[in-house]
Design an enzyme around this catalytic site. Structure first.
Site, PDB file in Angstrom:
ATOM      1  N   LYS A 162      68.583  28.117  47.003  1.00 56.26           N
ATOM      2  CA  LYS A 162      69.652  27.879  47.990  1.00 56.26           C
ATOM      3  C   LYS A 162      70.235  29.207  48.454  1.00 56.26           C
ATOM      4  O   LYS A 162      70.151  30.225  47.748  1.00 56.26           O
ATOM      5  CB  LYS A 162      70.764  27.000  47.420  1.00 56.26           C
ATOM      6  CG  LYS A 162      71.497  27.547  46.165  1.00 56.26           C
ATOM      7  CD  LYS A 162      72.635  28.517  46.421  1.00 56.26           C
ATOM      8  CE  LYS A 162      73.294  29.008  45.126  1.00 56.26           C
ATOM      9  NZ  LYS A 162      74.095  30.206  45.259  1.00 56.26           N
ATOM     10  N   ASP A 198      76.096  23.775  40.130  1.00 57.41           N
ATOM     11  CA  ASP A 198      75.189  23.732  41.291  1.00 57.41           C
ATOM     12  C   ASP A 198      74.075  22.693  41.152  1.00 57.41           C
ATOM     13  O   ASP A 198      73.379  22.406  42.127  1.00 57.41           O
ATOM     14  CB  ASP A 198      74.509  25.099  41.479  1.00 57.41           C
ATOM     15  CG  ASP A 198      75.366  26.068  42.274  1.00 57.41           C
ATOM     16  OD1 ASP A 198      76.410  25.642  42.808  1.00 57.41           O
ATOM     17  OD2 ASP A 198      74.982  27.250  42.367  1.00 57.41           O
TER      18      ASP A 198
HETATM   19  P1  ATP Z   1      73.817  30.947  40.583  1.00 55.72           P
HETATM   20  O1  ATP Z   1      73.614  31.369  41.996  1.00 55.72           O
HETATM   21  O2  ATP Z   1      73.847  29.460  40.362  1.00 55.72           O
HETATM   22  O3  ATP Z   1      74.892  31.691  39.841  1.00 55.72           O
HETATM   23  P2  ATP Z   1      71.659  32.619  39.888  1.00 55.72           P
HETATM   24  O4  ATP Z   1      70.585  32.412  40.881  1.00 55.72           O
HETATM   25  O5  ATP Z   1      72.553  33.801  40.085  1.00 55.72           O
HETATM   26  O6  ATP Z   1      72.499  31.312  39.798  1.00 55.72           O
HETATM   27  P3  ATP Z   1      69.754  32.035  37.819  1.00 55.72           P
HETATM   28  O7  ATP Z   1      68.522  32.587  38.438  1.00 55.72           O
HETATM   29  O8  ATP Z   1      69.906  30.567  37.792  1.00 55.72           O
HETATM   30  O9  ATP Z   1      71.048  32.720  38.455  1.00 55.72           O
HETATM   31  O10 ATP Z   1      69.806  32.631  36.302  1.00 55.72           O
HETATM   32  C1  ATP Z   1      70.965  32.912  35.582  1.00 55.72           C
HETATM   33  C2  ATP Z   1      70.590  33.088  34.086  1.00 55.72           C
HETATM   34  O11 ATP Z   1      70.189  31.828  33.549  1.00 55.72           O
HETATM   35  C3  ATP Z   1      69.419  34.021  33.847  1.00 55.72           C
HETATM   36  O12 ATP Z   1      69.876  35.290  33.478  1.00 55.72           O
HETATM   37  C4  ATP Z   1      68.583  33.377  32.748  1.00 55.72           C
HETATM   38  O13 ATP Z   1      68.710  34.044  31.524  1.00 55.72           O
HETATM   39  C5  ATP Z   1      69.162  31.974  32.575  1.00 55.72           C
HETATM   40  N1  ATP Z   1      68.182  30.871  32.789  1.00 55.72           N
HETATM   41  C6  ATP Z   1      68.098  29.752  32.082  1.00 55.72           C
HETATM   42  N2  ATP Z   1      67.155  28.934  32.565  1.00 55.72           N
HETATM   43  C7  ATP Z   1      66.616  29.535  33.615  1.00 55.72           C
HETATM   44  C8  ATP Z   1      65.611  29.161  34.537  1.00 55.72           C
HETATM   45  N3  ATP Z   1      64.938  28.009  34.455  1.00 55.72           N
HETATM   46  N4  ATP Z   1      65.338  30.028  35.535  1.00 55.72           N
HETATM   47  C9  ATP Z   1      66.030  31.191  35.638  1.00 55.72           C
HETATM   48  N5  ATP Z   1      66.974  31.596  34.777  1.00 55.72           N
HETATM   49  C10 ATP Z   1      67.285  30.768  33.774  1.00 55.72           C
END
Ligand code: ATP
Length: 293
Positions: free
Chosen positions: A10, A135
Site C-alpha cells: 500500500k 493495517d
Molecule cells: P507499516 O507501513 O505497516 O508500518 P512497514 O512496511 O513499515 O509497515 P513491514 O515491512 O511490515 O513494515 O515490517 C516491519 C517489521 O515486521 C520488520 O522489521 C520485520 O522484522 C517484521 N515482520 C514480521 N513479519 C513480517 C513479514 N511477513 N514481512 C515483513 N516483515 C515482517
C-alpha cells in the site's frame, strides 16, 4: 494442494495524526491505496506445525513473522489440527512504510481457509485481522479506503484507478514507532482534513495536481534526512501529479500519467537508491494466483 496468493503493498495518499491516545496508540486519518507491487505466498497444508520459508535476510521465519501469527490465530479459532507451510517470496521492501508484513498477514487469513476447505465469516476475519495489526483489516479488501481510529475503521472509496506509480525506497529502514515518537504529540490535537465529498470528487479525477498529498509523518522524517528530502523534491518536480512519503517512510512515491514519464523520472534518480518499482494501483489487496495439485 498449493494455494498461491499475491499480497499487495500500500501507499498512503493522505496521512494525518490526530492525537495520541492514553493507551499510547495514535488516532489517525488516512487514505490507503493498494498498488501492483506484491509479495507472493505459497501455502501447503501439513500435518506438522506451521512453518515459514523466506530467504529475505530482514524477515524473521519464527513466531514473530506476521504470517505465522495469522496462521496460528486462525488455527486456534477454527480448532484446526492441520498446520501450513508458507513460502514467502518477499518483494515489498521491509520496514519501508509499504505495509508488507500486514499485507502478508491478510493474505494468510484469506488463503488458509481455502487451503483447509473451511468457511470463515468475514466478520471473524476482520476481528482476527484487527488483532494482528492496525493495517491488516485494510488489506483484506484493499483498493482505496479511508481509515480512521487507529486506521482500522474503514470506509471504501472509489478512485479512478488511473495513474502510474513510481515507488522509491532507500537502502535504510525506519521504525514506525520511532517516527511517531519524533512527532512529540503530547496534548496536541490536529483536526481531520478529509471532507468526504471533496475527496471523493478528487479521487474520481485522480491523479490530479489538485490532490493535497498530505503526510504529517514527513514533517519528522524529511528534515532529518537531507538526501531523502532532495529525492522528494526531485520527484515533485519530475512531471508528476503528486509526490509523497508513504506511511512512516522512508519509501517515497510519485504518480504520473504515463509509464514513459515514470521511467524518465526513475532514470534521473541516483543508482545508489536501493529499490524502485513502477506500476498501477490495484482494486484488491489479496489476489489468488492459481489453485492446483
Ligand atoms: P507499516 O507501513 O505497516 O508500518 P512497514 O512496511 O513499515 O509497515 P513491514 O515491512 O511490515 O513494515 O515490517 C516491519 C517489521 O515486521 C520488520 O522489521 C520485520 O522484522 C517484521 N515482520 C514480521 N513479519 C513480517 C513479514 N511477513 N514481512 C515483513 N516483515 C515482517
Amino acid at each position: 494442494m498449493i494455494v498461491r496468493v499475491k499480497a499487495h503493498a500500500k501507499v498512503n495518499l493522505h496521512l494525518e495524526v490526530l492525537r495520541k491516545r492514553e493507551d499510547g496508540y495514535h488516532e489517525v486519518e488516512t487514505i490507503l491505496q493498494t498498488i501492483g507491487l506484491h509479495d507472493t505466498l505459497s501455502l501447503r497444508a501439513t500435518k506438522g506445525p506451521t512453518h515459514i520459508i523466506c530467504s529475505h535476510p530482514k524477515v524473521p521465519t519464527d513466531r514473530t513473522n506476521l504470517c505465522h501469527q495469522a496462521a496460528r490465530l486462525l488455527q486456534k479459532r477454527l480448532g484446526e489440527r492441520r498446520g501450513v507451510e508458507i513460502t514467502l517470496e518477499k518483494r515489498i521492501p521491509v520496514a519501508a512504510g509499504l505495509g508488507g508484513g500486514s499485507a502478508d498477514a491478510a493474505a494468510v487469513l484469506l488463503a488458509l481457509p481455502r487451503l483447509w476447505g473451511r468457511d470463515v465469516d468475514e466478520d471473524v476475519l476482520f476481528e482476527l485481522a484487527r488483532r494482528l495489526g492496525a493495517d491488516v483489516p485494510f488489506f483484506l479488501k484493499g483498493g482505496t479506503q479511508l481509515g480512521r481510529g487507529i486506521g482500522d475503521e474503514l470506509t471504501p472509496l472509489y478512485a479512478s484507478g488511473k495513474g502510474v506509480y513510481l515507488v522509491v525506497t532507500p537502502a535504510w529502514e525506519l521504525s514506525t514507532a520511532k517516527v511517531y515518537e519524533g512527532l512529540k504529540m503530547g496534548l496536541t490535537r490536529h483536526g481531520p482534513k478529509v471532507n468526504l465529498q471533496n475527496y471523493k470528487a478528487l479521487l474520481s479525477r485522480f491523479p490530479d495536481r489538485a490532490w493535497p498529498g498530505f503526510n504529517r509523518l514527513a514533517d519528522v522524517v524529511l528534515p532529518a534526512q537531507p538526501d531523502l528530502h532532495r529525492l522528494y523534491l526531485h520527484l515533485k518536480e519530475s512531471g508528476s501529479h503528486l509526490a509523497m512519503m508513504s506511511g512512516s517512510g522512508p519509501s517515497l512515491f510519485a504518480v504520473y500519467s504515463t509509464v514513459e514519464e515514470a521511467e524518465q523520472a526513475r532514470q534521473e534518480i541516483s543508482p545508489a537508491t536501493a529499490f524502485t518499482w513502477i506500476g498501477p494501483s490495484t482494486r484488491v489487496g489479496v489476489e489468488f494466483e492459481q489453485r492446483g495439485e
